[in-house]
Design a protein around this motif. Structure first.
Motif, PDB file in Angstrom:
ATOM      1  N   LEU A 155       0.768  -1.413  -0.111  1.00 51.07           N
ATOM      2  CA  LEU A 155       0.024   0.121   0.032  1.00 51.07           C
ATOM      3  C   LEU A 155       0.900   1.308   0.234  1.00 51.07           C
ATOM      4  O   LEU A 155       0.403   2.045  -0.796  1.00 51.07           O
ATOM      5  N   LYS A 156       1.994   1.138   0.760  1.00 49.34           N
ATOM      6  CA  LYS A 156       2.844   2.415   1.030  1.00 49.34           C
ATOM      7  C   LYS A 156       3.537   2.636  -0.581  1.00 49.34           C
ATOM      8  O   LYS A 156       3.433   3.714  -1.257  1.00 49.34           O
ATOM      9  N   ASN A 157       3.963   1.726  -1.091  1.00 44.80           N
ATOM     10  CA  ASN A 157       4.503   1.774  -2.576  1.00 44.80           C
ATOM     11  C   ASN A 157       3.269   2.236  -3.403  1.00 44.80           C
ATOM     12  O   ASN A 157       3.860   3.109  -4.458  1.00 44.80           O
ATOM     13  N   LEU A 158       2.067   1.901  -3.250  1.00 42.75           N
ATOM     14  CA  LEU A 158       0.949   2.655  -4.210  1.00 42.75           C
ATOM     15  C   LEU A 158       0.934   3.759  -3.945  1.00 42.75           C
ATOM     16  O   LEU A 158       0.852   5.062  -4.872  1.00 42.75           O
ATOM     17  N   PHE A 159       1.065   4.405  -2.715  1.00 42.46           N
ATOM     18  CA  PHE A 159       0.928   5.686  -2.595  1.00 42.46           C
ATOM     19  C   PHE A 159       2.032   6.718  -2.997  1.00 42.46           C
ATOM     20  O   PHE A 159       1.921   7.632  -3.374  1.00 42.46           O
ATOM     21  N   ASP A 160       3.249   5.842  -3.002  1.00 44.56           N
ATOM     22  CA  ASP A 160       4.569   6.552  -3.472  1.00 44.56           C
ATOM     23  C   ASP A 160       4.188   6.825  -5.322  1.00 44.56           C
ATOM     24  O   ASP A 160       4.838   7.609  -5.614  1.00 44.56           O
ATOM     25  N   HIS A 161       3.279   6.347  -5.657  1.00 40.21           N
ATOM     26  CA  HIS A 161       3.086   6.682  -7.230  1.00 40.21           C
ATOM     27  C   HIS A 161       1.939   7.689  -7.413  1.00 40.21           C
ATOM     28  O   HIS A 161       1.979   8.234  -8.648  1.00 40.21           O
ATOM     29  N   LEU A 162       1.160   8.115  -6.452  1.00 36.06           N
ATOM     30  CA  LEU A 162       0.203   9.296  -6.545  1.00 36.06           C
ATOM     31  C   LEU A 162       0.668  10.617  -6.406  1.00 36.06           C
ATOM     32  O   LEU A 162       1.858  10.931  -5.824  1.00 36.06           O
ATOM     33  N   PRO A 163      -0.080  11.532  -7.084  1.00 35.74           N
ATOM     34  CA  PRO A 163       0.340  12.979  -6.980  1.00 35.74           C
ATOM     35  C   PRO A 163       0.138  13.650  -5.792  1.00 35.74           C
ATOM     36  O   PRO A 163      -0.613  13.109  -4.938  1.00 35.74           O
ATOM     37  N   GLU A 164       0.899  14.470  -5.262  1.00 34.64           N
ATOM     38  CA  GLU A 164       0.727  15.451  -3.901  1.00 34.64           C
ATOM     39  C   GLU A 164      -0.674  15.602  -3.544  1.00 34.64           C
ATOM     40  O   GLU A 164      -1.026  15.601  -2.403  1.00 34.64           O
ATOM     41  N   HIS A 165      -1.554  16.103  -4.513  1.00 29.44           N
ATOM     42  CA  HIS A 165      -2.866  16.576  -4.240  1.00 29.44           C
ATOM     43  C   HIS A 165      -3.761  15.502  -4.618  1.00 29.44           C
ATOM     44  O   HIS A 165      -5.041  15.852  -4.884  1.00 29.44           O
ATOM     45  N   ALA A 166      -3.401  14.193  -4.648  1.00 28.09           N
ATOM     46  CA  ALA A 166      -4.508  13.222  -5.243  1.00 28.09           C
ATOM     47  C   ALA A 166      -5.639  13.160  -4.886  1.00 28.09           C
ATOM     48  O   ALA A 166      -6.814  12.873  -5.190  1.00 28.09           O
ATOM     49  N   PHE A 167      -5.809  13.483  -3.172  1.00 28.94           N
ATOM     50  CA  PHE A 167      -7.304  13.279  -2.668  1.00 28.94           C
ATOM     51  C   PHE A 167      -7.869  14.591  -2.157  1.00 28.94           C
ATOM     52  O   PHE A 167      -8.680  14.540  -1.476  1.00 28.94           O
ATOM     53  N   ARG A 168      -7.320  15.583  -2.810  1.00 37.38           N
ATOM     54  CA  ARG A 168      -7.975  17.079  -2.647  1.00 37.38           C
ATOM     55  C   ARG A 168      -9.438  16.964  -3.026  1.00 37.38           C
ATOM     56  O   ARG A 168     -10.015  16.343  -3.852  1.00 37.38           O
ATOM     57  N   ASN A 169     -10.422  17.227  -1.901  1.00 37.90           N
ATOM     58  CA  ASN A 169     -11.774  17.340  -2.382  1.00 37.90           C
ATOM     59  C   ASN A 169     -12.467  15.938  -2.264  1.00 37.90           C
ATOM     60  O   ASN A 169     -13.332  15.710  -2.688  1.00 37.90           O
ATOM     61  N   LYS A 170     -11.771  15.209  -1.586  1.00 38.62           N
ATOM     62  CA  LYS A 170     -11.980  13.616  -1.756  1.00 38.62           C
ATOM     63  C   LYS A 170     -12.290  12.999  -0.293  1.00 38.62           C
ATOM     64  O   LYS A 170     -11.411  13.460   0.551  1.00 38.62           O
TER      65      LYS A 170
END
Length: 181
Positions: free
Chosen positions: A88-103
């Motif tokens: 799961l941490k590895n998956l997070f490392d692929h995401l853009p910094e604001h991936a969950f804004r307004n979510k």
């Protein structure tokens, strides 16, 4: 609205069952909600090496796109060594910094001992906050003995009620975000 659940383990069924229970509860509360379960066991996510997303395999790209395009999310992890899984941490490392804004970003975790319940608040919650996710108050920690030994279904009715509350809070919060002017 689309709710995506991510089961962040490569072994066992309990975490996937827990995340699936949140998705099912959300559909019962609002049948118009579209849901999808991303079970990391079904994908080959490349090890994050700081490259642009286009440099990684198709599974990695597809999973990241599903997460980024979701309206809201629920993440599940077993607790290993007082932490979330490396997958799961590895998956997070692929995401853009604001991936969950307004979510809204809900959390469920499974574990062998009640001492690990704080991992949600102090570890996974910190990661989701970094990505600008809104974290509900009704996140759920599930002891492994709350599952049926043969089917890995959640048998504890109190846990199922907490999952229902989490799903309800997530829906309410996400609607509020989406209805802001």
């Amino acid at each position: 609205m689309k709710l995506v659940g991510v089961s962040g383990t490569l072994a066992g069924e309990k975490t996937s069952s827990a995340v699936g229970s949140v998705l099912a509860a959300a559909r019962r509360l609002d049948p118009s909600i579209e849901t999808e379960l991303i079970d990391l066991r079904d994908y080959e996510i490349d090890f994050a090496a700081g490259l642009p997303l286009a440099a990684y395999n198709e599974d990695t790209w597809n999973v990241v796109q599903k997460i980024v395009s979701a309206d809201f999310l629920v993440f599940g992890t077993p607790i290993y060594q007082a932490s979330l899984t490396g997958a799961l941490k590895n998956l997070f490392d692929h995401l853009p910094e604001h991936a969950f804004r307004n979510k809204v970003t809900g959390m469920v975790a499974t574990g062998q001992t009640e001492k690990h319940f704080l991992v949600l608040e102090y570890h996974l919650g910190s990661i989701l906050s970094y990505f600008k996710g809104l974290i509900p108050t009704d996140n759920v920690f599930i002891l492994n003995d709350s599952f049926d030994l043969e089917t890995d279904e959640i048998m504890d009715k109190r846990i199922l009620e907490r999952i229902r509350k989490l799903a309800g809070e997530m829906i309410e919060l996400q609607r509020g975000i989406m209805n802001r002017g």
